[in-house]
Each structure stands twice: as structure tokens, then as C-alpha cells.
Scaffold this motif. Structure first.
Motif, PDB file in Angstrom:
ATOM      1  N   GLY A   8       0.795  -1.233   0.000  1.00 25.21           N
ATOM      2  CA  GLY A   8       0.000   0.000   0.000  1.00 25.21           C
ATOM      3  C   GLY A   8       0.822   1.275   0.000  1.00 25.21           C
ATOM      4  N   VAL A   9       2.001   1.217  -0.612  1.00 27.92           N
ATOM      5  CA  VAL A   9       2.866   2.403  -0.670  1.00 27.92           C
ATOM      6  C   VAL A   9       2.869   2.970  -2.085  1.00 27.92           C
ATOM      7  CG1 VAL A   9       5.255   3.238  -0.459  1.00 27.92           C
ATOM      8  CG2 VAL A   9       4.338   1.646   1.232  1.00 27.92           C
ATOM      9  N   LEU A  10       2.670   4.285  -2.174  1.00 23.08           N
ATOM     10  CA  LEU A  10       2.741   4.976  -3.464  1.00 23.08           C
ATOM     11  C   LEU A  10       4.051   5.744  -3.523  1.00 23.08           C
ATOM     12  CD1 LEU A  10       1.249   5.877  -6.084  1.00 23.08           C
ATOM     13  CD2 LEU A  10       0.463   7.865  -4.761  1.00 23.08           C
ATOM     14  N   ASN A  26       8.560  13.637  -3.477  1.00 24.30           N
ATOM     15  CA  ASN A  26       9.351  13.185  -2.330  1.00 24.30           C
ATOM     16  C   ASN A  26      10.862  13.188  -2.511  1.00 24.30           C
ATOM     17  OD1 ASN A  26       6.882  10.770  -1.314  1.00 24.30           O
ATOM     18  ND2 ASN A  26       7.349  12.742  -0.406  1.00 24.30           N
ATOM     19  N   SER A  31       9.751  15.120   4.322  1.00 25.04           N
ATOM     20  CA  SER A  31       9.057  15.359   3.050  1.00 25.04           C
ATOM     21  C   SER A  31       7.923  16.379   3.117  1.00 25.04           C
ATOM     22  CB  SER A  31       8.579  14.051   2.438  1.00 25.04           C
ATOM     23  OG  SER A  31       7.975  13.259   3.403  1.00 25.04           O
ATOM     24  N   PHE A  73       5.045   5.184   9.134  1.00 23.81           N
ATOM     25  CA  PHE A  73       4.419   4.214   8.238  1.00 23.81           C
ATOM     26  C   PHE A  73       5.452   3.632   7.276  1.00 23.81           C
ATOM     27  CE2 PHE A  73       2.453   3.131   4.195  1.00 23.81           C
ATOM     28  CZ  PHE A  73       1.500   2.235   4.608  1.00 23.81           C
ATOM     29  N   THR A  74       6.300   4.489   6.721  1.00 24.85           N
ATOM     30  CA  THR A  74       7.222   4.020   5.680  1.00 24.85           C
ATOM     31  C   THR A  74       8.458   3.317   6.263  1.00 24.85           C
ATOM     32  OG1 THR A  74       7.782   6.353   5.529  1.00 24.85           O
ATOM     33  CG2 THR A  74       6.661   5.401   3.656  1.00 24.85           C
ATOM     34  N   ASP A  99       1.151  18.084   5.439  1.00 24.81           N
ATOM     35  CA  ASP A  99       2.052  16.946   5.194  1.00 24.81           C
ATOM     36  C   ASP A  99       1.800  16.391   3.797  1.00 24.81           C
ATOM     37  OD1 ASP A  99       4.153  15.246   5.770  1.00 24.81           O
ATOM     38  OD2 ASP A  99       3.060  14.015   7.205  1.00 24.81           O
ATOM     39  N   ASP A 100       2.750  15.562   3.347  1.00 28.78           N
ATOM     40  CA  ASP A 100       2.633  15.013   1.999  1.00 28.78           C
ATOM     41  C   ASP A 100       1.581  13.917   1.904  1.00 28.78           C
ATOM     42  OD1 ASP A 100       4.221  13.292   3.543  1.00 28.78           O
ATOM     43  OD2 ASP A 100       5.565  12.754   1.903  1.00 28.78           O
ATOM     44  N   PHE A 101       1.597  12.967   2.865  1.00 25.95           N
ATOM     45  CA  PHE A 101       0.682  11.819   2.825  1.00 25.95           C
ATOM     46  C   PHE A 101      -0.100  11.721   4.122  1.00 25.95           C
ATOM     47  CE2 PHE A 101       3.265  10.277  -0.646  1.00 25.95           C
ATOM     48  CZ  PHE A 101       2.393   9.473  -1.375  1.00 25.95           C
ATOM     49  N   ALA A 113      -1.902   8.455   5.904  1.00 25.35           N
ATOM     50  CA  ALA A 113      -2.141   7.011   5.793  1.00 25.35           C
ATOM     51  C   ALA A 113      -2.901   6.552   7.038  1.00 25.35           C
ATOM     52  CB  ALA A 113      -0.811   6.285   5.606  1.00 25.35           C
ATOM     53  N   ASN A 114      -2.167   6.098   8.062  1.00 29.94           N
ATOM     54  CA  ASN A 114      -2.840   5.707   9.307  1.00 29.94           C
ATOM     55  C   ASN A 114      -3.073   6.898  10.239  1.00 29.94           C
ATOM     56  OD1 ASN A 114      -2.931   2.964   8.603  1.00 29.94           O
ATOM     57  ND2 ASN A 114      -0.821   2.662   9.309  1.00 29.94           N
ATOM     58  N   GLY A 115      -2.463   8.005   9.911  1.00 25.31           N
ATOM     59  CA  GLY A 115      -2.706   9.227  10.689  1.00 25.31           C
ATOM     60  C   GLY A 115      -1.769   9.417  11.868  1.00 25.31           C
ATOM     61  N   CYS A 116      -0.728   8.582  11.988  1.00 24.70           N
ATOM     62  CA  CYS A 116       0.168   8.703  13.153  1.00 24.70           C
ATOM     63  C   CYS A 116       0.948  10.016  13.132  1.00 24.70           C
ATOM     64  CB  CYS A 116       1.147   7.542  13.203  1.00 24.70           C
ATOM     65  SG  CYS A 116       0.319   5.977  13.349  1.00 24.70           S
ATOM     66  N   ALA A 117       1.410  10.414  11.951  1.00 26.48           N
ATOM     67  CA  ALA A 117       2.173  11.665  11.863  1.00 26.48           C
ATOM     68  C   ALA A 117       1.287  12.845  12.266  1.00 26.48           C
ATOM     69  CB  ALA A 117       2.714  11.861  10.449  1.00 26.48           C
ATOM     70  N   LYS A 149      -4.476   8.466   1.527  1.00 22.00           N
ATOM     71  CA  LYS A 149      -4.830   7.112   1.105  1.00 22.00           C
ATOM     72  C   LYS A 149      -6.117   6.746   1.837  1.00 22.00           C
ATOM     73  CE  LYS A 149      -0.733   5.485   1.980  1.00 22.00           C
ATOM     74  NZ  LYS A 149       0.390   4.531   2.104  1.00 22.00           N
TER      75      LYS A 149
HETATM   76  P1  5GP Z   1       0.748   8.047   8.645  1.00 21.25           P
HETATM   77  O1  5GP Z   1       1.484   8.576   9.833  1.00 21.25           O
HETATM   78  O2  5GP Z   1      -0.486   8.802   8.299  1.00 21.25           O
HETATM   79  O3  5GP Z   1       0.508   6.553   8.756  1.00 21.25           O
HETATM   80  O4  5GP Z   1       1.741   8.182   7.410  1.00 21.25           O
HETATM   81  C1  5GP Z   1       2.076   9.448   6.942  1.00 21.25           C
HETATM   82  C2  5GP Z   1       3.556   9.595   6.743  1.00 21.25           C
HETATM   83  O5  5GP Z   1       4.137   8.424   6.183  1.00 21.25           O
HETATM   84  C3  5GP Z   1       3.798  10.725   5.774  1.00 21.25           C
HETATM   85  O6  5GP Z   1       4.523  11.728   6.463  1.00 21.25           O
HETATM   86  C4  5GP Z   1       4.606  10.131   4.637  1.00 21.25           C
HETATM   87  O7  5GP Z   1       5.908  10.651   4.656  1.00 21.25           O
HETATM   88  C5  5GP Z   1       4.655   8.640   4.892  1.00 21.25           C
HETATM   89  N1  5GP Z   1       3.811   7.869   3.967  1.00 21.25           N
HETATM   90  C6  5GP Z   1       2.683   7.170   4.277  1.00 21.25           C
HETATM   91  N2  5GP Z   1       2.218   6.497   3.227  1.00 21.25           N
HETATM   92  C7  5GP Z   1       3.041   6.777   2.194  1.00 21.25           C
HETATM   93  C8  5GP Z   1       3.061   6.359   0.810  1.00 21.25           C
HETATM   94  O8  5GP Z   1       2.234   5.585   0.295  1.00 21.25           O
HETATM   95  N3  5GP Z   1       4.055   6.881   0.042  1.00 21.25           N
HETATM   96  C9  5GP Z   1       5.003   7.717   0.550  1.00 21.25           C
HETATM   97  N4  5GP Z   1       5.924   8.172  -0.297  1.00 21.25           N
HETATM   98  N5  5GP Z   1       5.015   8.124   1.853  1.00 21.25           N
HETATM   99  C10 5GP Z   1       4.043   7.657   2.668  1.00 21.25           C
END
Ligand code: 5GP
Length: 192
Positions: free
Chosen positions: A18-20, A27, A60, A99-100, A124-126, A128-132, A156
């Protein structure tokens, strides 16, 4: 935002898990003109909010936040990923699960740059799960500041971060929301 969606379709690469990957415009190499259009759109969507600061997280989010900040005429603060934290009372800190990179980071912001007078837009750029974003909200609230909203380039939608944060009553504006991605065919569909 059509321009961003077209670019994701053209230049994004769907990876396993599930990574783009959007290294060619977001990025790693950064398309500053695209960032400028994204900044304009964030300003349009949050024009009713009294934002006086933008908060992002290294690395990023920084480029997008800086270009967006030119449309808001406000400073950008970025949360730093710290190797070890020396909590001397001058820093706000929280933990963020990456996440990454599949690890937990301590992130810090100086109390000098975030305080009760601040009305903050998170960028922020992405999402995903919302942890950032959770971590950044934690820092803002720890500072006694106000969260005015969250601006995301690519959400996502098949992960639950956006839903969870919106359920807390926080306004989240994502410029492109991905409904599904297939790492075998490379197909990407959008919600918005
Ligand atoms: P979260 O904390 O919402 O799970 O993930 C957000 C952070 O993870 C973002 O700051 C981003 O840098 C990275 N990230 C999450 N999913 C992706 C993805 O599919 N592609 C890339 N390039 N970065 C992601």
C-alpha cells in the motif's frame, strides 16, 4: 485537485504494502510549480481560518509547507525527528510511528516556536494511518495552541487516518484522495 491527480496517474508508482512512490515530483525531485498550485489550493480551502503558523514534519512535508506558507504569509515550523531527547523544559515532544520506516520516532518542537497564541495549519505530503498527524496535533495541544486544520497532498482513503482525525472534529482537506491502488496492474482510483 485535478492537476495533482493527473500527475499521480502519470508518474506515481504503486509498490507492495500500500505504498505509493512519488519520487519524481513530490518526495525526492520536487515540482515547485505543482507545489505552488497546491499551496494556492490550501489557501483557498482554509481562507476562513485565522492561521498564523504552519506546522509540518521533516523531511518530506517541508517543501510543500514552505511553498504553501507563501500563500498564507506565515512562518513554517517543522517537527524534528530526534535521536535522543534531552527534555530540558524547552522542547515539546511526542512519539510518532513511521508508516514508511516501520519504527517509532521521538519528534520535537521548541517551545519558542509554538505557543498559546498560535493558530496552526498542519501540512504533510501523505495521510495514511494518521500517526504523523496525531503526533503533530499532540505537539500543538501540548503548546496550548489551536489546531485550525490539516492540509494533505495525498490521502490514502483505504487507510483509516483521515476518518479517525475527521471524527475528532478536525478539518482535513486532502488534495487527492486515493480509493484504491493495485501493485500488480499499477491502477489507481480516486475518491474525490
Ligand atoms: P501516517 O502517519 O499517516 O501513517 O503516514 C504518513 C507519513 O508516512 C507521511 O509523512 C509520509 O511521509 C509517509 N507515507 C505514508 N504512506 C506513504 C506512501 O504511500 N508513500 C510515501 N511516499 N510516503 C508515505
Amino acid at each position: 485537485m485535478e492537476l495533482l491527480k493527473e500527475r499521480i496517474i502519470r508518474d506515481g508508482n504503486v509498490k507492495k504494502g500500500g505504498v505509493l512512490k512519488v519520487d519524481s515530483f513530490l518526495n525526492h525531485q520536487m515540482d515547485v510549480e505543482l507545489f505552488n498550485r497546491m499551496g494556492e489550493e490550501f489557501k483557498r480551502r482554509f481562507s476562513d481560518r485565522p492561521i498564523n503558523k504552519i506546522l509540518t514534519i521533516e523531511a518530506s512535508g517541508i517543501g510543500i509547507a514552505c511553498i504553501a506558507a507563501q500563500h498564507f504569509n506565515v512562518p513554517v515550523v517543522f517537527a524534528k525527528k530526534a535521536q535522543s531527547i534531552n527534555l530540558d523544559g524547552e522542547m515539546l515532544s511526542t512519539k510518532i510511528q513511521s508508516f514508511t520506516h516501520q519504527r517509532v520516532y521521538d519528534v520535537i518542537v521548541s517551545k519558542k516556536f509554538l505557543g498559546p497564541e498560535d493558530h496552526v495549519l498542519i501540512i504533510d505530503d501523505f495521510l495514511a494511518n494518521g500517526c504523523a498527524v496525531d503526533g503533530l496535533i499532540d505537539l500543538i495541544r501540548g503548546a496550548g495552541a489551536t489546531v485550525e486544520g490539516v492540509g494533505i497532498a495525498i490521502e490514502k482513503g483505504f487507510q483509516d487516518g483521515g476518518k479517525r482525525i475527521r471524527e475528532k472534529g478536525i478539518r482535513v482537506e486532502s488534495l487527492a484522495v486515493i480509493a484504491s491502488m493495485d501493485d500488480e496492474t499499477g491502477e489507481i482510483t480516486f475518491c474525490n
